[in-house]
Design an enzyme around this catalytic site. Structure first.
Site, PDB file in Angstrom:
ATOM      1  N   SER A 189       5.955  -7.772  48.747  1.00 38.03           N
ATOM      2  CA  SER A 189       5.435  -6.701  47.910  1.00 38.03           C
ATOM      3  C   SER A 189       4.385  -7.226  46.925  1.00 38.03           C
ATOM      4  O   SER A 189       3.332  -7.700  47.339  1.00 38.03           O
ATOM      5  CB  SER A 189       6.594  -5.992  47.203  1.00 38.03           C
ATOM      6  OG  SER A 189       6.183  -4.751  46.682  1.00 38.03           O
ATOM      7  N   ASP A 383       7.337   0.494  56.880  1.00 37.04           N
ATOM      8  CA  ASP A 383       7.043   0.586  55.445  1.00 37.04           C
ATOM      9  C   ASP A 383       5.827   1.475  55.235  1.00 37.04           C
ATOM     10  O   ASP A 383       4.833   1.364  55.957  1.00 37.04           O
ATOM     11  CB  ASP A 383       6.772  -0.818  54.892  1.00 37.04           C
ATOM     12  CG  ASP A 383       6.438  -0.829  53.408  1.00 37.04           C
ATOM     13  OD1 ASP A 383       6.884   0.090  52.689  1.00 37.04           O
ATOM     14  OD2 ASP A 383       5.746  -1.769  52.967  1.00 37.04           O
ATOM     15  N   HIS A 444       9.971  -2.015  54.205  1.00 37.20           N
ATOM     16  CA  HIS A 444       9.361  -2.901  53.216  1.00 37.20           C
ATOM     17  C   HIS A 444      10.143  -4.200  53.068  1.00 37.20           C
ATOM     18  O   HIS A 444       9.561  -5.274  52.926  1.00 37.20           O
ATOM     19  CB  HIS A 444       9.328  -2.155  51.880  1.00 37.20           C
ATOM     20  CG  HIS A 444       8.530  -2.801  50.807  1.00 37.20           C
ATOM     21  ND1 HIS A 444       7.159  -2.868  50.834  1.00 37.20           N
ATOM     22  CD2 HIS A 444       8.909  -3.402  49.645  1.00 37.20           C
ATOM     23  CE1 HIS A 444       6.721  -3.470  49.739  1.00 37.20           C
ATOM     24  NE2 HIS A 444       7.763  -3.808  49.008  1.00 37.20           N
TER      25      HIS A 444
END
Length: 468
Positions: A189, A383, A444
């Site tokens: 991320s 994601d 994710h």
């Protein structure tokens, strides 16, 4: 005029400057039983043995590195490899946010154990310390169990990177038995910002007691200008999953891309104009992420899921936070009187207000590749928030010495070895020092959704990097 209008629209969010209040910092006291202190050249390590918690049977250390010259205290939890800690590599894992705890990420994703709703620990057979020793670091300060005084809070990726290198240098000073092993930095991320900056900081120091072998970035945010069109593409059926938005919403998102990219360019040209970069972040999120959240109520981190009214991953989040705020657990870890929060909003707000989000870090990646450092970009293909389309796009256009060969490299099927069987786990594009890996059926948090294949990915990478 339209771009100017959008800057003004974004600046409406600047009211947050007046509303924003820093979360109170928790005072940490001495007096925790069995804390070993070791003075290093410019700080102190306070370390305990948390083995009694039963997270793993391997050798462990947890505690703090206290910066001597400023009031910063970084928390870490180290697990030796379950295989051969004398020869296996060392991996540093960091979560994103900014402000999300790597200790929570450990329990949520690839750590040695999972936390059940009744706070019972269950072994994770696919833990990333199966063939590597792993350091989980709560950074920047005021993330997770880490803390600082008000005047030493961190609000930029570059500043955070300096603290991480300083921690690592002292960690390997205190534990020299690991300093000669291969060392890798991994994260996800916002680590698409963190890791390029951390690696750049590490490589800038010729005199250090450890060497960086590679970096791994999962579903990262790195080149926002290139990645922003792919919010619309992913939500509207171009990423391998059917469209989840109406045609009108898809068109509105597509129409807003050009203005957003122009604003990002202005931010890159004037990075010291933090207010402009902050306004750009707010505007771009409002036209690329908010429509997705507003129309479908879907999980931003897994396009397949619709979240409950109280949020996504609710049971897991509650269990992990309850465990990490248990008084006995904190005492054993060497923590006292800190409320653990999975993602601390004040840290993210400070980075945002400082204009950090829109800054480009793909140039760091190019320089690292040019220096010969291997880079793995892996992306779960379900994601939305930092989707595989955007990550593939920026890596495809990246200018570095091996760019031509990489552009000509074929996309191949990646078969992972899971419990002795080969399964179709994703797609890989690999040339020279750069590898891009699409991970099938993961959101994710790849190790959370595909624990078996993510461990195969890590093991392949740290043992040579081949996905053939």
């Amino acid at each position: 005029m339209r771009v100017l209008y959008n800057i003004v629209a974004g600046l409406r969010a600047v009211s947050a400057l007046r509303q924003f209040e820093q979360e109170p910092l928790h005072q940490v006291y001495d007096g925790i039983k069995d804390v070993a202190r070791q003075q290093v050249s410019d700080g102190t390590f306070r370390v305990t043995d948390p083995a009694e918690l039963g997270v793993d049977s391997v050798k462990q250390h947890s505690g703090y590195f206290d910066f001597e010259q400023n009031n910063k205290h970084l928390f870490f939890w180290f697990f030796e490899s379950r295989n051969d800690p004398k020869t296996d590599p060392v991996v540093l894992w960091i979560n994103g946010g900014p402000g999300c705890s790597s200790i929570k990420g450990m329990f949520f994703e690839m750590g040695s154990a999972k936390v059940e709703p009744e706070l019972k620990l269950v072994d994770n057979p696919y833990a990333w310390n199966s063939n590597a020793s792993v350091i989980y670091l709560d950074q920047p300060v005021n993330t997770g169990y880490s803390y600082s005084s008000d005047e030493h809070r961190v609000n930029s990726t570059r500043q955070a990177a300096k603290d991480v290198h300083r921690f690592l240098n002292k960690f390997f000073e205190v534990y020299p038995e690991y300093a000669e092993l291969d060392f890798h930095v991994a994260g996800e991320s916002y680590a698409g910002h963190y890791i390029p900056a951390i690696a750049t900081e590490i490589q800038s120091h010729k005199e250090k007691n450890y060497e960086l072998a590679s970096v791994l970035i999962g579903n990262g945010v790195t080149d926002t200008k290139t990645q922003v069109p792919y919010f619309q593409a992913m939500a509207c059926g171009e990423g391998g999953y059917p469209s989840v938005l109406s045609e009108d919403t898809c068109q509105q998102m597509k129409d807003a891309v050009g203005d957003c990219q122009k604003l990002i360019e202005h931010c890159w040209e004037n990075p010291k104009n933090k207010l402009q970069c902050y306004a750009t972040m707010n505007y771009c999120l409002s036209v690329s992420v908010e429509p997705y959240m507003r129309e479908g109520g879907r999980n931003a981190y897994d396009i397949r899921d619709v979240c409950s009214k109280t949020g996504c991953y609710e049971d897991e989040n509650i269990a992990i936070e309850s465990y990490l705020n248990d008084e006995h657990v904190q005492t054993v870890l060497g923590v006292k009187d800190i409320e653990h929060v999975g993602c601390r909003g004040s840290v993210g707000n400070e980075f945002g207000l400082n204009g950090d989000y829109e800054l480009p870090f793909q140039y760091d990646v190019a320089d690292l590749l040019d220096s010969g450092l291997p880079v793995l970009l892996y992306s779960g293909d379900k994601d939305f928030r930092c989707n595989w389309l955007g990550n593939k796009a920026w890596s495809d256009k990246l200018e570095w010495k091996g760019a031509k060969e990489y552009s000509e490299a074929p996309i191949k099927r990646w078969h992972a070895n899971v419990d002795g069987k080969d399964i179709a786990a994703g797609e890989v594009k690999q040339s020279g020092e750069l590898t891009f890996l699409r991970v099938f059926d993961a959101g994710h948090m790849v190790p959370h959704d595909q624990p078996e294949t993510s461990l195969d990915m890590l093991n392949r990478w740290i043992s040579g990097g081949s996905f053939e």
